[in-house]
Enzyme design. Structure first.
Site: not given
Ligand code: NDP
Length: 469
Positions: A170, A201, A203, A207, A245, A279, A377
């Site tokens: 995905k 598509g 999430g 997802g 992650e 990240c 972040e």
């Protein structure tokens, strides 16, 4: 204008069950660059059924058979690498040199690494009285972000293929093009039908359908912490494995004996690479308090030297990925100002002369570790310099974070740097630079629970079986 309206399911390009499309925006121009289809749970059901059927045979293939497919993919990948790079430039705004270079190179590196590891991987080991077998976990849902699209997809797909798993990818809505080309590459390499499937598509639809699916054995997810938490909840009912992650707020410690100006310049330039959308970026730069003035001078010069503009030209930094990401970063810069951090370069608004496209000024603050800009972040080109008193203080500050993904230590004495690295609660620490496709990558604390890259990435996709006696 690109148009990718079909999904890749069971070795074929197929229409969505229910037609629905979305436009993709080029972040450098704000213009529509193409259209993709948005899938539904029904498309996921078809892809999972195909992956399940294919697993029966792919999971039993020999190492040699899987190596042959990976090598065929490698040859197709090499043929289309500039095309992949151009797709990355168009979808997420990386400068063309970076897109065709490091972005595509990371994907190629993970492919080569999967090949190398597969040749040697001990799928069976005798330990005392028991035979220990590593077996493919089964059907995997791979959910990826937009920031390093080739890295994020390839670091999942190739170890999963090598381990004998089948999968449904995905890709991110914001960066769907390179994944589409990658699916064509995997098809053209002769990968058996159903081994690799891709459904584009949202999430919240695709997802979620993968995370909750009865017949998906594991989810490998890279992305934000809130979505990672949601996926774990969604996956809990079916007790599937979830590899996460997530984000980071990594510290770069410059020791007193390091070449301070060179390291501060390197850390500042590094933070601005990929528009700060990395990240593991060293977003907190820790420098000796006694040398703060020197660090400020070096960071200001380095930051002001970062060229920003049209990613099709030779610039260091393109736009950030979207309007929403632009606004989030502007809010953080405003928060930094409101909190009393000292702005030494960049700031609010677009760089001069750029009034279209999601371009952000490379920005550096001097602040403290309790500020929001040091704790959350930002995922943009914003660096915070934080002074420390002594090494113990530097370690304390570095570890005073909810995240634990990366870290950097610079200094003359490599042993001392490693001693400090041992004390940092993060998954990977770079000592005076370096790069290794075989080093495991993943987070402590809120940065996740998985380990990708190299041999360690294989274990994400393997079950362990004991045959005793
Ligand atoms: P998101 O978490 O928003 O999205 C990542 C992927 O998850 C996208 O494909 C997204 O789909 C999908 N998704 C969204 N909602 C759900 C849901 N409910 N269930 C399942 N999947 C869902 O992250 P970003 O794309 O914004 O990426 C940035 C984040 O990723 C940063 O926090 C960054 O630190 C982290 N990251 C971590 C890395 C690591 O290795 N630790 C590497 C790179 C990034 P959609 O297309 O609809 O958004």
């Amino acid at each position: 204008m690109r148009e990718y309206l079909k999904f890749y399911i069971d070795g074929q390009w197929v229409d969505p069950t229910t037609p629905k499309t979305a436009e993709v925006i080029n972040p450098a121009t704000e213009a529509v660059s193409g259209t993709i289809s948005l899938g539904s749970a029904a498309d996921v059901d078809k892809a999972v059924a195909a992956a399940r059927r294919a697993f029966a045979s792919w999971g039993e293939t020999s190492v040699k058979d899987r190596l042959d497919i990976l090598l065929a993919i490698q040859s197709e990948y090499a043929k289309r690498s500039d095309e992949l790079g151009d797709a990355v430039v168009e979808e997420m705004g990386a400068p063309v040199g970076l897109g065709r270079g490091f972005h595509v190179g990371l994907g190629a590196g993970h492919l080569q690494t999967a090949i190398d590891v597969l040749k040697e991987f001990p799928f069976e080991q005798q330990k005392g009285a028991s035979l220990i077998r590593y077996e493919p976990i089964g059907v995997c849902g791979l959910i990826t972000p937009w920031n390093w699209p080739m890295n994020q997809t390839c670091v999942k797909i190739f170890p999963a293929l090598a381990a004998g798993c089948t999968m449904i990818l995905k890709p991110p809505q914001l960066a769907p093009y390179s994944a589409q080309i990658l699916a064509e590459i995997i098809h053209d390499a002769g990968t058996p039908a159903g081994v690799f499937n891709m459904v584009q598509g949202q999430g919240s639809v695709i997802g979620t359908a993968l995370s909750t699916h009865q017949d998906v054995d594991m989810i490998s997810f890279t992305g934000s912490e809130p979505v990672g938490v949601q996926i774990q909840k969604d996956a809990a009912e079916t007790v599937k494995r979830v590899g996460l992650e997530l984000g980071g707020k990594s510290a770069w410690i410059v020791l007193d004996d390091a070449d301070l100006a060179a390291n501060v310049a390197g850390a500042t330039g590094g933070m601005m690479g990929n528009s700060g959308q990395t990240c593991s970026a060293g977003s907190r730069l820790l420098v000796p308090a006694s040398r703060l003035d020197e660090a400020v001078k070096a960071a200001t010069e380095a930051c002001n030297a970062v060229t920003v503009g049209d990613p099709l030209t030779d610039v260091a930094m393109g736009p950030v990925v979207s309007k929403s990401q632009f606004n989030i970063i502007q809010d953080y810069i405003q928060k930094g100002l409101d909190e009393g951090a000292t702005l030494i370069a960049g700031g609010l608004g677009r760089p001069d002369g750029l009034d279209k496209g999601w371009f952000v000024k490379p920005t550096v603050f001097v602040g403290t570790n309790d500020m929001v800009i040091s704790r959350e972040e930002i995922f943009g080109p914003v660096l915070v310099i934080i002074p420390y008193q002594d090494e113990a203080d530097a370690i304390r500050i570095a570890n005073d974070s909810l995240f634990g993904l990366g870290g950097y230590v610079s200094g003359q004495d490599a042993d001392k740097c490693r001693q400090i690295a041992r004390k940092l609660r993060t998954g990977a620490i770079w000592v005076n630079g370096g790069f290794d496709f075989h080093a495991p990558f993943g987070g402590y604390k809120r940065s996740g629970n998985g380990r990708e890259w190299g041999e360690y990435g294989f274990h994400e996709y393997l079950e362990i079986k004991s045959i005793i006696g």
